[in-house]
Design a protein around this motif. Structure first.
Motif, PDB file in Angstrom:
ATOM      1  N   PHE A   9       0.699  -0.981  -0.051  1.00 11.68           N
ATOM      2  CA  PHE A   9      -0.121  -0.089  -0.069  1.00 11.68           C
ATOM      3  C   PHE A   9       0.899   1.246  -0.028  1.00 11.68           C
ATOM      4  CE2 PHE A   9      -3.845  -2.391   2.215  1.00 11.68           C
ATOM      5  CZ  PHE A   9      -3.801  -2.990   0.998  1.00 11.68           C
ATOM      6  N   ILE A  12       1.626   1.813  -3.318  1.00  9.74           N
ATOM      7  CA  ILE A  12       0.533   2.254  -4.269  1.00  9.74           C
ATOM      8  C   ILE A  12       0.524   3.754  -3.911  1.00  9.74           C
ATOM      9  CG2 ILE A  12      -2.025   2.440  -4.145  1.00  9.74           C
ATOM     10  CD1 ILE A  12      -1.978  -0.757  -3.880  1.00  9.74           C
ATOM     11  N   PHE A  31      -9.475   2.019  -2.896  1.00 13.62           N
ATOM     12  CA  PHE A  31      -9.395   1.430  -4.192  1.00 13.62           C
ATOM     13  C   PHE A  31      -9.671   0.046  -3.932  1.00 13.62           C
ATOM     14  CE2 PHE A  31      -5.339   1.504  -1.303  1.00 13.62           C
ATOM     15  CZ  PHE A  31      -5.027   0.111  -1.342  1.00 13.62           C
ATOM     16  N   MET A  32      -9.923  -0.871  -5.106  1.00 11.48           N
ATOM     17  CA  MET A  32     -10.481  -2.246  -5.041  1.00 11.48           C
ATOM     18  C   MET A  32      -9.524  -3.063  -4.702  1.00 11.48           C
ATOM     19  SD  MET A  32     -13.105  -1.321  -6.269  1.00 11.48           S
ATOM     20  CE  MET A  32     -14.190  -2.942  -6.303  1.00 11.48           C
ATOM     21  N   ASP A  33      -9.939  -4.130  -3.554  1.00 20.58           N
ATOM     22  CA  ASP A  33      -9.132  -5.121  -2.933  1.00 20.58           C
ATOM     23  C   ASP A  33      -9.205  -6.126  -4.171  1.00 20.58           C
ATOM     24  OD1 ASP A  33      -8.530  -7.801  -1.795  1.00 20.58           O
ATOM     25  OD2 ASP A  33      -8.631  -6.519   0.041  1.00 20.58           O
ATOM     26  N   HIS A  41     -15.704  -5.106  -2.893  1.00 21.45           N
ATOM     27  CA  HIS A  41     -14.946  -5.131  -1.618  1.00 21.45           C
ATOM     28  C   HIS A  41     -13.689  -4.033  -1.979  1.00 21.45           C
ATOM     29  CE1 HIS A  41     -12.090  -7.713   1.038  1.00 21.45           C
ATOM     30  NE2 HIS A  41     -11.811  -6.477   1.501  1.00 21.45           N
ATOM     31  N   LEU A  43     -11.174  -0.971  -0.064  1.00 21.70           N
ATOM     32  CA  LEU A  43     -10.023  -0.666   0.845  1.00 21.70           C
ATOM     33  C   LEU A  43      -9.690   0.793   1.128  1.00 21.70           C
ATOM     34  CD1 LEU A  43      -7.393  -3.204   0.114  1.00 21.70           C
ATOM     35  CD2 LEU A  43      -9.210  -3.545   1.926  1.00 21.70           C
ATOM     36  N   LEU A  89      -7.947  -4.307  10.942  1.00 16.41           N
ATOM     37  CA  LEU A  89      -7.097  -5.286  11.370  1.00 16.41           C
ATOM     38  C   LEU A  89      -5.745  -4.668  12.190  1.00 16.41           C
ATOM     39  CD1 LEU A  89      -7.956  -8.428   9.240  1.00 16.41           C
ATOM     40  CD2 LEU A  89      -9.308  -7.767  11.095  1.00 16.41           C
ATOM     41  N   GLY A  95      -4.820 -10.928  12.293  1.00 11.57           N
ATOM     42  CA  GLY A  95      -5.056 -11.320  11.075  1.00 11.57           C
ATOM     43  C   GLY A  95      -4.651 -10.215   9.728  1.00 11.57           C
ATOM     44  N   HIS A 102      -5.628   0.179   7.028  1.00 10.93           N
ATOM     45  CA  HIS A 102      -6.813   0.118   5.961  1.00 10.93           C
ATOM     46  C   HIS A 102      -8.110  -0.433   6.716  1.00 10.93           C
ATOM     47  CE1 HIS A 102      -4.573  -3.699   5.914  1.00 10.93           C
ATOM     48  NE2 HIS A 102      -5.822  -4.217   5.645  1.00 10.93           N
ATOM     49  N   HIS A 117     -10.503 -14.740   2.783  1.00 14.18           N
ATOM     50  CA  HIS A 117      -9.618 -13.608   2.939  1.00 14.18           C
ATOM     51  C   HIS A 117      -8.376 -13.785   2.049  1.00 14.18           C
ATOM     52  CE1 HIS A 117      -7.989  -9.989   4.719  1.00 14.18           C
ATOM     53  NE2 HIS A 117      -6.745 -10.765   5.247  1.00 14.18           N
TER      54      HIS A 117
HETATM   55  P1  AMP Z   1      -5.427  -7.458   5.788  1.00 20.50           P
HETATM   56  O1  AMP Z   1      -5.344  -8.867   6.210  1.00 20.50           O
HETATM   57  O2  AMP Z   1      -6.591  -6.664   6.613  1.00 20.50           O
HETATM   58  O3  AMP Z   1      -4.178  -6.467   6.000  1.00 20.50           O
HETATM   59  O4  AMP Z   1      -6.021  -7.247   4.508  1.00 20.50           O
HETATM   60  C1  AMP Z   1      -4.992  -6.807   3.395  1.00 20.50           C
HETATM   61  C2  AMP Z   1      -5.946  -6.844   2.089  1.00 20.50           C
HETATM   62  O5  AMP Z   1      -5.164  -6.360   0.987  1.00 20.50           O
HETATM   63  C3  AMP Z   1      -6.458  -8.337   1.567  1.00 20.50           C
HETATM   64  O6  AMP Z   1      -7.942  -8.250   1.667  1.00 20.50           O
HETATM   65  C4  AMP Z   1      -5.773  -8.248   0.096  1.00 20.50           C
HETATM   66  O7  AMP Z   1      -6.723  -9.090  -0.682  1.00 20.50           O
HETATM   67  C5  AMP Z   1      -5.366  -7.082  -0.183  1.00 20.50           C
HETATM   68  N1  AMP Z   1      -4.427  -6.774  -0.987  1.00 20.50           N
HETATM   69  C6  AMP Z   1      -3.325  -7.104  -1.174  1.00 20.50           C
HETATM   70  N2  AMP Z   1      -2.559  -6.948  -1.999  1.00 20.50           N
HETATM   71  C7  AMP Z   1      -3.211  -5.945  -2.672  1.00 20.50           C
HETATM   72  C8  AMP Z   1      -3.025  -4.912  -3.681  1.00 20.50           C
HETATM   73  N3  AMP Z   1      -2.019  -4.829  -4.335  1.00 20.50           N
HETATM   74  N4  AMP Z   1      -4.092  -4.148  -4.288  1.00 20.50           N
HETATM   75  C9  AMP Z   1      -5.188  -4.307  -3.727  1.00 20.50           C
HETATM   76  N5  AMP Z   1      -5.466  -4.853  -2.504  1.00 20.50           N
HETATM   77  C10 AMP Z   1      -4.663  -6.040  -2.033  1.00 20.50           C
END
Ligand code: AMP
Length: 140
Positions: A9, A12, A31-33, A41, A43, A89, A95, A102, A117
Motif C-alpha cells: 500500500f 500504491i 481502491f478495489m481489493d 470489496h 479498501l 485489523l 489477522g 486500512h 480472505h
Molecule cells: P488485511 O489482512 O486486513 O491486512 O488485508 C489486506 C488486504 O489487502 C487483503 O484483503 C488483500 O486481498 C488486499 N491486497 C493485497 N495486495 C493488494 C493489492 N496490491 N491491491 C489491492 N488489494 C490488495
C-alpha cells in the motif's frame, strides 16, 4: 511494529504499484481489493504511514472515517445488500496481512458467496467495472 516502506500500500501511495481507484482526496485513498471477498470489496487507507489505527494522527481520522462511511453508502446503493461489513485489523495476531492501516468495506447478504480472505485474485476488468459503479454512487 515498525512501518515497512516497501509494503504494497505504501508503493500504491507512491505510485510505484497500480491500484483501481475508487476515491481520493488529500488525506485518503480508496481502491478495489484485488482479492475481493464479495463484489465491490473496497479498501480505504490514509495517506499517512502507519501500520495501525492506534497511531493515526487526529487530522486523518475524520477524513478516513468519512470516506469509509461514504463508500459504504455507495456500496449499499450499488448492490443493495442487507448488510455492509467494515473491518480493520491491527497486527498479525489480529489477522492483518498488509501493514499499512486500512478499512475493508464488504457487502454482506444472506446467500451471497462470501469468499476467503486474501485468496483468489479477481479479473482486472471485473474490478474496473465494480469500481466504476461505486465511483458513480459516491456522494461526498
Ligand atoms: P488485511 O489482512 O486486513 O491486512 O488485508 C489486506 C488486504 O489487502 C487483503 O484483503 C488483500 O486481498 C488486499 N491486497 C493485497 N495486495 C493488494 C493489492 N496490491 N491491491 C489491492 N488489494 C490488495
Amino acid at each position: 511494529m515498525n512501518y515497512d516502506q516497501e509494503n504494497i500500500f505504501a508503493k500504491i501511495l507512491r505510485n510505484e504499484a497500480n491500484c483501481i481507484k475508487v476515491y481520493e482526496d488529500s488525506k485518503v485513498l480508496a481502491f478495489m481489493d484485488v482479492m475481493p471477498q464479495a463484489p465491490g470489496h473496497t479498501l480505504v487507507i490514509p495517506k499517512f504511514e502507519t501500520t495501525d489505527l492506534i497511531n493515526l494522527p487526529d487530522e486523518y481520522l475524520d477524513p478516513l472515517l468519512k470516506a469509509t462511511r461514504n463508500i459504504a453508502a455507495a456500496i449499499k446503493k450499488v448492490y443493495s445488500p442487507t448488510g455492509v461489513m467494515i473491518l480493520q485489523l491491527n497486527g498479525e495476531e489480529a489477522g492483518q496481512t498488509v501493514f499499512h492501516l486500512h478499512f475493508h468495506i464488504i457487502q454482506r447478504s444472506e446467500g451471497l458467496n462470501y469468499r476467503f480472505h486474501s485468496r483468489d485474485i479477481e479479473d482486472t476488468e471485473i474490478l474496473e467495472n465494480e469500481a466504476k459503479k461505486i465511483r458513480q454512487a459516491i456522494v461526498i
